[in-house]
Design an enzyme around this catalytic site. Structure first.
Site, PDB file in Angstrom:
ATOM      1  N   HIS A 101       0.686  -1.248  -0.187  1.00  0.00           N
ATOM      2  CA  HIS A 101      -0.194  -0.309   0.040  1.00  0.00           C
ATOM      3  C   HIS A 101       0.591   1.105  -0.326  1.00  0.00           C
ATOM      4  O   HIS A 101       2.129   1.503   0.622  1.00  0.00           O
ATOM      5  CB  HIS A 101      -0.893  -0.045   1.154  1.00  0.00           C
ATOM      6  CG  HIS A 101      -1.647  -0.848   1.540  1.00  0.00           C
ATOM      7  ND1 HIS A 101      -0.723  -2.527   2.330  1.00  0.00           N
ATOM      8  CD2 HIS A 101      -2.557  -1.283   1.046  1.00  0.00           C
ATOM      9  CE1 HIS A 101      -2.298  -3.445   2.380  1.00  0.00           C
ATOM     10  NE2 HIS A 101      -3.048  -2.100   1.767  1.00  0.00           N
ATOM     11  N   ASP A 104       2.241   1.674   3.166  1.00  0.00           N
ATOM     12  CA  ASP A 104       2.815   0.823   4.402  1.00  0.00           C
ATOM     13  C   ASP A 104       4.803   1.557   3.639  1.00  0.00           C
ATOM     14  O   ASP A 104       5.490   0.916   4.782  1.00  0.00           O
ATOM     15  CB  ASP A 104       3.488  -0.407   3.155  1.00  0.00           C
ATOM     16  CG  ASP A 104       1.894  -1.318   3.241  1.00  0.00           C
ATOM     17  OD1 ASP A 104       0.905  -0.531   4.687  1.00  0.00           O
ATOM     18  OD2 ASP A 104       1.926  -2.123   2.647  1.00  0.00           O
TER      19      ASP A 104
HETATM   20  C1  XUL Z   1      -7.078  -6.878   4.458  1.00  0.00           C
HETATM   21  C2  XUL Z   1      -6.402  -7.198   2.973  1.00  0.00           C
HETATM   22  C3  XUL Z   1      -5.731  -6.157   3.262  1.00  0.00           C
HETATM   23  C4  XUL Z   1      -5.610  -5.606   1.583  1.00  0.00           C
HETATM   24  C5  XUL Z   1      -5.067  -4.902   0.657  1.00  0.00           C
HETATM   25  O1  XUL Z   1      -7.784  -7.181   5.557  1.00  0.00           O
HETATM   26  O2  XUL Z   1      -6.225  -8.145   2.572  1.00  0.00           O
HETATM   27  O3  XUL Z   1      -4.385  -5.885   3.479  1.00  0.00           O
HETATM   28  O4  XUL Z   1      -5.095  -7.410   1.243  1.00  0.00           O
HETATM   29  O5  XUL Z   1      -5.225  -3.832   0.899  1.00  0.00           O
END
Ligand code: XUL
Ligand code: CO
Length: 448
Positions: A101, A104
């Site tokens: 993300h 992150d």
């Molecule tokens: C949340 C989840 C996230 C997604 C990306 O449960 O799985 O981490 O994979 O936003």
């Protein structure tokens, strides 16, 4: 190779010792299985947020994680230094991909302008190390859920300023995808759902969500980004109802808004369980719609009903997932197995990060070997072909080719007796089928 972690590279050790340690028993990237190398079938990815940022907190306790970069106190310095650790871990594990993300990888500034400037510095470092190592970006995404501004959602927030901010954040994230050669771009609807339906304009929120997705498609065309867009279903958590509840709900949404040509699905094992489904079910539903995109590889805990993001170790489940992948030919057009998983709070050492990835990779490699054997013997293909055989000719074929009407069915069925109808059915011998899977598991791994 630098040695920031003081561990690895992780070797293949085979079945010399049943105690799992810092070596692979099954995963051999170059080993050819069912016509492709293990690395090509599995396309493992490390999840930045869990592996490098997660402090192993739970609702009752602080983080326990011990990481070699904990000595950095300045957030920007830490973010930049951490990138070196990440690429060393990928290469020492032999993982070809990573996912992140935007939030992150770098801390936020006060405005989006400031945040983007910090982010771009870290992206520069990532680009250099991608170049140096050949490790690729499976997907990136926007974090549109952590910050208090997203308290009531992002694209489905009732506040237009928050929608605008989210779109601006998405724009820069798509530019990063383009710059780093992302193979996919994921949307997980963080807080895109509702806490209570009484105060929610559900139709308006879903219209806004669809506009947001269409804006992403339009901007990708504008900048020439050819990453596959993916939506990751999850039924609840953090909201009590998430709009991307499960594969079937998400497919209906995509078709309602005419977005099914531009989006596929990223399916996660623990999310499937929260929706009351098996992981295999979610993958099968996506495949049936031609919308399998990628996989977030993790598992839940039968005794705890929440999104625990455990590293996958259940061979029965990895076998079922890899059977679907073998039958499909690949994990979607550019998909992979992203370990959206974290070690348990009690597995707090840096070495546990390596250990847990090894377990996940070996569990999927083992699942691939078992599934390949099942596939080679066409065990389920034959079983299913036989089960539906009555539709291959006669009245069944007339139903399938569209030539039979209800009147034809009446002519056919009016005088069938109870005995004839019961005799038309067959026992599934399901217990024996389950035992057969067990037998394949034990035998294929004994031969591996
Ligand atoms: C949340 C989840 C996230 C997604 C990306 O449960 O799985 O981490 O994979 O936003
Ligand atoms: Co996920």
């Amino acid at each position: 190779m630098a040695d920031l972690w003081n561990i690895g590279p992780i070797p293949f050790v085979g079945k010399s010792d049943p105690r799992q340690g810092l070596g692979f028993r099954y995963y051999q990237p170059d080993r050819v299985v069912a016509g492709k190398s293990m690395a090509e079938w599995l396309r493992f990815a490390v999840a930045y947020w869990h592996t490098f940022d997660q402090r192993l907190v739970d609702p009752f306790g602080d983080g326990t994680a011990q990481r070699p970069y904990d000595r950095f106190t300045d957030p920007v310095e830490l973010a930049l230094a951490k990138v070196d650790y990440t690429f060393e871990l990928y290469t020492k594990l032999g993982v070809q991909f990573f996912c992140f993300h935007d939030r992150d990888i770098a801390p936020e500034g006060d405005t989006l302008r400031e945040t983007n400037a910090i982010l771009d510095k870290v992206v520069d470092r990532i680009a250099e190390l991608q170049q140096a190592t050949g490790v690729q970006l499976l997907w990136n995404t926007c974090n549109l859920f952590n910050n208090p501004r997203f308290v009531a959602g992002a694209a489905t927030s009732p506040y237009a300023d928050v929608f605008a901010y989210s779109g601006a954040q998405l724009k820069h994230s798509l530019e990063i995808a383009q710059r780093l050669g992302a193979q996919n771009y994921v949307f997980w609807g963080g807080r895109e759902g509702y806490e209570n339906v009484w105060n929610t304009d559900l139709k308006r929120e879903q219209d806004h969500q669809a506009r947001f997705f269409q804006m992403a498609v339009d901007y990708a065309h504008e900048i020439g980004l050819d990453a596959q867009f993916l939506i990751e279903p999850k039924p609840k958590e953090p909201t009590s109802h998430q709009y991307d509840f499960d594969a079937a709900t998400t497919i209906a949404f995509l078709k309602t808004y005419g977005l099914d040509g531009d989006f596929k699905l990223n399916l996660e094992g623990n999310h499937a369980n929260l929706a009351g489904h098996s992981y295999q079910h979610e993958i099968r539903v996506a495949r049936a719609a031609g919308l399998l995109g990628s996989l977030d590889a993790n598992q839940g805990d039968k005794l705890l009903g929440w999104d625990l993001d455990e590293f996958p170790s259940d061979l029965y489940e990895t076998t079922s997932v890899m059977w679907e992948v073998l039958d499909e030919g690949s994990i979607g057009p550019h998909g992979g197995l992203n370990f959206d998983a974290k070690p348990r709070r009690t597995s707090f050492t840096a070495e546990d990060l390596f250990r847990s990835h090894i377990v996940g990779m070996d569990s999927y490699a083992a699942g691939l070997l078992v599934a390949a054997k099942l596939h080679e013997d066409r065990y389920f293909e034959n079983l299913v072909a036989e089960r539906y055989g009555s539709f291959d000719s006669g009245i069944g074929a007339a139903v399938e080719d569209g030539s039979a009407s209800l009147a034809d069915l009446e002519t056919y069925a009016l005088d069938l007796t109870q005995r004839q109808l019961v005799d038309a059915t067959r026992s599934d011998h399901l217990e024996s089928v389950k035992a057969t899977i067990n037998n394949y598991l034990v035998d294929a791994l004994a031969e591996a």
